[in-house]
Write a protein that holds these residues in place. Structure first.
Motif, PDB file in Angstrom:
ATOM      1  N   LEU A 234       0.824  -1.211   0.000  1.00  0.00           N
ATOM      2  CA  LEU A 234       0.000   0.000   0.000  1.00  0.00           C
ATOM      3  C   LEU A 234       0.858   1.262   0.000  1.00  0.00           C
ATOM      4  N   ILE A 235       1.963   1.231   0.739  1.00  0.00           N
ATOM      5  CA  ILE A 235       2.781   2.433   0.889  1.00  0.00           C
ATOM      6  C   ILE A 235       4.239   2.068   0.676  1.00  0.00           C
ATOM      7  N   THR A 236       4.853   2.675  -0.291  1.00  0.00           N
ATOM      8  CA  THR A 236       6.302   2.547  -0.445  1.00  0.00           C
ATOM      9  C   THR A 236       6.883   3.956  -0.525  1.00  0.00           C
ATOM     10  N   PRO A 237       8.030   4.181   0.101  1.00  0.00           N
ATOM     11  CA  PRO A 237       8.581   5.537   0.176  1.00  0.00           C
ATOM     12  C   PRO A 237       9.317   5.912  -1.098  1.00  0.00           C
ATOM     13  N   PRO A 238       9.586   7.192  -1.300  1.00  0.00           N
ATOM     14  CA  PRO A 238      10.436   7.593  -2.419  1.00  0.00           C
ATOM     15  C   PRO A 238      11.765   6.855  -2.362  1.00  0.00           C
ATOM     16  N   PHE A 239      12.252   6.438  -3.520  1.00  0.00           N
ATOM     17  CA  PHE A 239      13.492   5.669  -3.665  1.00  0.00           C
ATOM     18  C   PHE A 239      13.376   4.266  -3.087  1.00  0.00           C
ATOM     19  N   GLY A 240      12.124   3.823  -2.820  1.00  0.00           N
ATOM     20  CA  GLY A 240      11.917   2.463  -2.341  1.00  0.00           C
ATOM     21  C   GLY A 240      10.693   1.825  -2.956  1.00  0.00           C
ATOM     22  N   THR A 241      10.329   2.270  -4.153  1.00  0.00           N
ATOM     23  CA  THR A 241       9.106   1.787  -4.791  1.00  0.00           C
ATOM     24  C   THR A 241       9.358   0.687  -5.813  1.00  0.00           C
ATOM     25  N   LYS A 242      10.484   0.750  -6.494  1.00  0.00           N
ATOM     26  CA  LYS A 242      10.750  -0.195  -7.590  1.00  0.00           C
ATOM     27  C   LYS A 242      11.223  -1.546  -7.067  1.00  0.00           C
ATOM     28  N   TYR A 243      12.001  -1.518  -5.990  1.00  0.00           N
ATOM     29  CA  TYR A 243      12.569  -2.746  -5.428  1.00  0.00           C
ATOM     30  C   TYR A 243      12.214  -2.814  -3.943  1.00  0.00           C
ATOM     31  N   PRO A 244      11.016  -3.282  -3.600  1.00  0.00           N
ATOM     32  CA  PRO A 244      10.555  -3.187  -2.212  1.00  0.00           C
ATOM     33  C   PRO A 244      11.102  -4.237  -1.250  1.00  0.00           C
ATOM     34  N   GLU A 245      11.460  -5.429  -1.730  1.00  0.00           N
ATOM     35  CA  GLU A 245      11.970  -6.447  -0.805  1.00  0.00           C
ATOM     36  C   GLU A 245      12.593  -7.597  -1.581  1.00  0.00           C
ATOM     37  N   GLY A 246      13.553  -8.252  -0.930  1.00  0.00           N
ATOM     38  CA  GLY A 246      14.114  -9.460  -1.497  1.00  0.00           C
ATOM     39  C   GLY A 246      15.243  -9.224  -2.486  1.00  0.00           C
ATOM     40  N   ARG A 247      15.473 -10.220  -3.313  1.00  0.00           N
ATOM     41  CA  ARG A 247      16.640 -10.259  -4.199  1.00  0.00           C
ATOM     42  C   ARG A 247      16.253  -9.918  -5.635  1.00  0.00           C
ATOM     43  N   TYR A 248      17.086  -9.109  -6.258  1.00  0.00           N
ATOM     44  CA  TYR A 248      16.891  -8.706  -7.648  1.00  0.00           C
ATOM     45  C   TYR A 248      18.223  -8.823  -8.387  1.00  0.00           C
ATOM     46  N   GLU A 249      18.151  -9.164  -9.659  1.00  0.00           N
ATOM     47  CA  GLU A 249      19.329  -9.222 -10.519  1.00  0.00           C
ATOM     48  C   GLU A 249      19.187  -8.155 -11.602  1.00  0.00           C
ATOM     49  N   LEU A 250      20.082  -7.184 -11.606  1.00  0.00           N
ATOM     50  CA  LEU A 250      20.083  -6.120 -12.612  1.00  0.00           C
ATOM     51  C   LEU A 250      21.184  -6.433 -13.620  1.00  0.00           C
ATOM     52  N   THR A 251      20.840  -6.459 -14.882  1.00  0.00           N
ATOM     53  CA  THR A 251      21.793  -6.888 -15.909  1.00  0.00           C
ATOM     54  C   THR A 251      21.895  -5.921 -17.083  1.00  0.00           C
ATOM     55  N   LYS A 252      21.226  -4.779 -17.013  1.00  0.00           N
ATOM     56  CA  LYS A 252      21.224  -3.863 -18.147  1.00  0.00           C
ATOM     57  C   LYS A 252      22.608  -3.287 -18.417  1.00  0.00           C
ATOM     58  N   HIS A 253      23.359  -2.999 -17.364  1.00  0.00           N
ATOM     59  CA  HIS A 253      24.701  -2.432 -17.511  1.00  0.00           C
ATOM     60  C   HIS A 253      25.689  -3.444 -16.923  1.00  0.00           C
ATOM     61  N   HIS A 254      26.356  -3.103 -15.829  1.00  0.00           N
ATOM     62  CA  HIS A 254      27.111  -4.112 -15.089  1.00  0.00           C
ATOM     63  C   HIS A 254      26.114  -5.036 -14.386  1.00  0.00           C
ATOM     64  N   ARG A 255      26.512  -6.281 -14.205  1.00  0.00           N
ATOM     65  CA  ARG A 255      25.638  -7.199 -13.474  1.00  0.00           C
ATOM     66  C   ARG A 255      25.695  -6.872 -11.983  1.00  0.00           C
ATOM     67  N   LEU A 256      24.559  -6.554 -11.417  1.00  0.00           N
ATOM     68  CA  LEU A 256      24.466  -6.164 -10.017  1.00  0.00           C
ATOM     69  C   LEU A 256      23.357  -6.960  -9.343  1.00  0.00           C
ATOM     70  N   THR A 257      23.669  -7.540  -8.204  1.00  0.00           N
ATOM     71  CA  THR A 257      22.648  -8.175  -7.371  1.00  0.00           C
ATOM     72  C   THR A 257      22.266  -7.206  -6.262  1.00  0.00           C
ATOM     73  N   LEU A 258      20.971  -7.016  -6.090  1.00  0.00           N
ATOM     74  CA  LEU A 258      20.433  -6.153  -5.037  1.00  0.00           C
ATOM     75  C   LEU A 258      19.662  -7.012  -4.054  1.00  0.00           C
ATOM     76  N   TYR A 259      19.931  -6.822  -2.760  1.00  0.00           N
ATOM     77  CA  TYR A 259      19.084  -7.452  -1.751  1.00  0.00           C
ATOM     78  C   TYR A 259      18.508  -6.371  -0.848  1.00  0.00           C
ATOM     79  N   VAL A 260      17.178  -6.390  -0.696  1.00  0.00           N
ATOM     80  CA  VAL A 260      16.467  -5.383   0.098  1.00  0.00           C
ATOM     81  C   VAL A 260      15.880  -6.050   1.341  1.00  0.00           C
ATOM     82  N   ASN A 261      16.375  -5.631   2.492  1.00  0.00           N
ATOM     83  CA  ASN A 261      15.921  -6.132   3.783  1.00  0.00           C
ATOM     84  C   ASN A 261      14.635  -5.404   4.194  1.00  0.00           C
TER      85      ASN A 261
END
Length: 288
Positions: A234-261
């Motif tokens: 229902l509510i996600t803050p600015p700069f926390g809307t696209k990746y709200p929780e858990g693990r993400y793999e970003l591959t568009k540029h350098h390969r980056l793994t994001l984990y959101v606690n």
């Protein structure tokens, strides 16, 4: 008509309360039970740049305690004991320690509690938006330094083994109320070195993926804090809307793994629903 953030929060809160009102004890669960639950989530992270001597090194990540809103000092003491029971080599805190730093009356006891966290290779922290808010910048800095945490504000540190193998820890300032600068943050890190970025705001991962960073660890979004079936957060803050929780793999540029606690505390609304508080353990694995 454009609505303000306060009106938006009131509208979302009304939707949430109406939903729980239809589900009997849902409101009591969201207020009294789920905020006191805990998920210890374990991740393994493999990467060829992780030196062999770091294979099996354990990281514990916690975030967003927001002490003074709903989260208590007793909860913090219990969670410190749990963090130590996980036997971390490194501990990271990704911001928002106090909900209102200038108003909390027992700031003086926090270094004694946080100082009990044991991590032989270091304890590191970054600023969240609440750490800067309410003239809290120096308050947070003093608390964390007295607790033996190194605050990283657009800067990096090296963790080295006796055999000269090393990894790098970078920390960026908060995206909402700070002055983040990724270039400044990693400029002293040599090429082809395994780098972990601490950023309170998860959505900075899109920019971080432009740089040679392998792993980003974040908090801020609380996993949405309140999620409804078929609707989501229902509510996600600015700069926390696209990746709200858990693990993400970003591959568009350098390969980056994001984990959101998902964090440990609450803010704005004293509820958690389908967003159980979290402590994360990450085990580094070297790829032969």
């Amino acid at each position: 008509m454009r609505i303000s953030r306060r009106m938006f929060l009131q509208k979302m809160a009304g939707t949430f309360l109406a939903f729980l009102g239809l589900s009997g004890g849902g409101l009591a669960y969201a207020h009294y039970i789920e905020p006191k639950r805990l998920d210890i989530h374990v991740e393994e992270f493999y990467h060829p740049l992780i030196p062999p001597s770091f294979d099996g090194m354990s990281i514990v990540l916690f975030s967003d305690t927001h002490i003074g809103f709903q989260y208590t000092l007793n909860q913090l003491q219990k969670h410190v004991a749990i963090i130590n029971s996980l036997q971390p080599d490194i501990v990271f805190f990704t911001g928002d320690l106090l909900d209102h730093p200038g108003q909390f009356p027992k700031k003086h006891v926090l270094p004694d509690i946080l100082g009990k966290i044991k991590a032989p290779f270091g304890k590191f922290a970054v600023y969240g938006n609440h750490d800067h808010g309410g003239y809290g910048t120096e308050i947070y800095k003093n608390i964390m330094e007295k607790s033996s945490f190194q605050i990283l504000r657009n800067e990096s540190r090296t963790i080295s083994m006796i055999n000269q193998q090393r990894i790098y820890i970078a920390g960026i300032d908060d995206a909402m109320l700070g002055s983040p600068n990724l270039y400044e943050t990693i400029k002293k890190i040599p090429e082809n070195q395994f780098t972990i970025l601490l950023s309170h705001a998860p959505d900075l991962a899109d920019e971080a993926s432009l740089f040679p960073i392998q792993l980003q660890l974040s908090g801020h979004s609380h996993g949405g804090q309140i999620k409804l079936p078929f609707i989501g957060a229902l509510i996600t803050p600015p700069f926390g809307t696209k990746y709200p929780e858990g693990r993400y793999e970003l591959t568009k540029h350098h390969r980056l793994t994001l984990y959101v606690n998902r964090g440990l505390g609450t803010t704005r609304l004293p509820y958690r629903f389908f967003a159980v508080p979290e402590i994360t353990k990450i085990v580094l694995k070297s790829v032969p």
